[in-house]
Design a protein around this motif. Structure first.
Motif, PDB file in Angstrom:
ATOM      1  N   GLU A  30      -2.455  -8.406  -5.088  1.00  0.00           N
ATOM      2  CA  GLU A  30      -1.805  -7.202  -5.608  1.00  0.00           C
ATOM      3  C   GLU A  30      -1.485  -6.225  -4.475  1.00  0.00           C
ATOM      4  N   GLN A  31      -2.438  -5.999  -3.595  1.00  0.00           N
ATOM      5  CA  GLN A  31      -2.220  -5.078  -2.478  1.00  0.00           C
ATOM      6  C   GLN A  31      -1.173  -5.630  -1.513  1.00  0.00           C
ATOM      7  N   LEU A  32      -1.196  -6.930  -1.269  1.00  0.00           N
ATOM      8  CA  LEU A  32      -0.211  -7.532  -0.370  1.00  0.00           C
ATOM      9  C   LEU A  32       1.187  -7.468  -0.995  1.00  0.00           C
ATOM     10  N   THR A  33       1.266  -7.585  -2.313  1.00  0.00           N
ATOM     11  CA  THR A  33       2.554  -7.439  -3.002  1.00  0.00           C
ATOM     12  C   THR A  33       3.099  -6.036  -2.791  1.00  0.00           C
ATOM     13  N   LYS A  34       2.259  -5.029  -2.924  1.00  0.00           N
ATOM     14  CA  LYS A  34       2.684  -3.647  -2.686  1.00  0.00           C
ATOM     15  C   LYS A  34       3.151  -3.474  -1.241  1.00  0.00           C
ATOM     16  N   ARG A  35       2.417  -4.069  -0.320  1.00  0.00           N
ATOM     17  CA  ARG A  35       2.790  -3.983   1.095  1.00  0.00           C
ATOM     18  C   ARG A  35       4.146  -4.647   1.326  1.00  0.00           C
TER      19      ARG A  35
ATOM     20  N   GLY B 248      -6.680  -9.778  -3.364  1.00  0.00           N
ATOM     21  CA  GLY B 248      -5.842  -9.194  -2.315  1.00  0.00           C
ATOM     22  C   GLY B 248      -4.350  -9.359  -2.552  1.00  0.00           C
TER      23      GLY B 248
ATOM     24  N   TYR C 151       6.826  -2.423   0.151  1.00  0.00           N
ATOM     25  CA  TYR C 151       6.939  -1.298   1.081  1.00  0.00           C
ATOM     26  C   TYR C 151       7.764  -1.710   2.303  1.00  0.00           C
TER      27      TYR C 151
ATOM     28  N   ASP D 182       1.353   2.729  -5.132  1.00  0.00           N
ATOM     29  CA  ASP D 182       0.516   3.654  -4.376  1.00  0.00           C
ATOM     30  C   ASP D 182       0.275   3.189  -2.938  1.00  0.00           C
ATOM     31  N   TYR D 183       1.055   2.238  -2.463  1.00  0.00           N
ATOM     32  CA  TYR D 183       0.872   1.760  -1.089  1.00  0.00           C
ATOM     33  C   TYR D 183       1.393   2.806  -0.120  1.00  0.00           C
ATOM     34  N   GLU D 184       0.532   3.287   0.734  1.00  0.00           N
ATOM     35  CA  GLU D 184       0.827   4.303   1.745  1.00  0.00           C
ATOM     36  C   GLU D 184       1.608   5.454   1.131  1.00  0.00           C
TER      37      GLU D 184
END
Length: 170
Positions: free
Chosen positions: A54-59, A52, A62, A86-88
């Motif tokens: 990687e996705q939290l880093t993108k968030r 998780g 953002y 590619d976040y949102e």
């Protein structure tokens, strides 16, 4: 923070390292939710492979981009949205940042090209840069940076044999 300190104090005891990583992730998540993306990114640097992260880093990037855009720092906002990947709707926000007053359109075009290369969308990156070169308001340095970016895009795509031809067309 107290839980993290406690798990770290336990060293190698049982699953204390995994629990410490989980505590770091929770601290990063709390920082993002509190609107503190830089703090979140600092925490996330400690657990790059954690589920998780990687996705939290993108968030976090953002959220950072949104704050920078709100503050009027459009170039930095574009860079943060690029890092969000590619976040949102990060890619669309790079375009929006370029349209705002005071935005450095060349820098944001280069950021978008990097984003497109990262997404392996070489054709769109090449076409965007080529169309950008049609503008008459580019100075010599900006034009050179766009050409360099095109070389990077075509090289990343493995299109070495068409670089000179493509640059001549644009």
């Amino acid at each position: 923070q107290a839980a993290l300190d406690a798990f770290r104090a336990l060293g190698d005891y049982k699953d204390s390292a995994a629990q410490a990583d989980r505590a770091v992730y929770e601290l990063a998540l709390a920082a993002v939710e509190a609107g503190e993306p830089d703090a979140a990114l600092a925490w996330l640097d400690e657990i790059p492979g954690y589920t998780g992260a990687e996705q939290l880093t993108k968030r976090a990037y953002y959220v950072k981009g949104a704050a920078l855009r709100e503050a009027g720092d459009n170039e930095a906002a574009g860079a943060a949205f690029l890092a969000a990947g590619d976040y949102e709707e990060a890619a669309e926000l790079i375009d929006q940042a370029a349209e705002l007053e005071g935005a450095d359109e060349v820098r944001l075009a280069l950021l978008k090209a990097d984003y497109l290369v990262e997404a392996r969308n070489y054709t769109e990156a090449d076409e965007m840069l080529c169309s950008f070169l049609e503008r008459e308001d580019l100075d010599r340095d900006d034009r050179r940076e766009i050409y360099d970016a095109m070389i990077h895009v075509l090289s990343a795509a493995g299109e070495y044999d068409v670089i000179a031809e493509r640059l001549a067309v644009c």
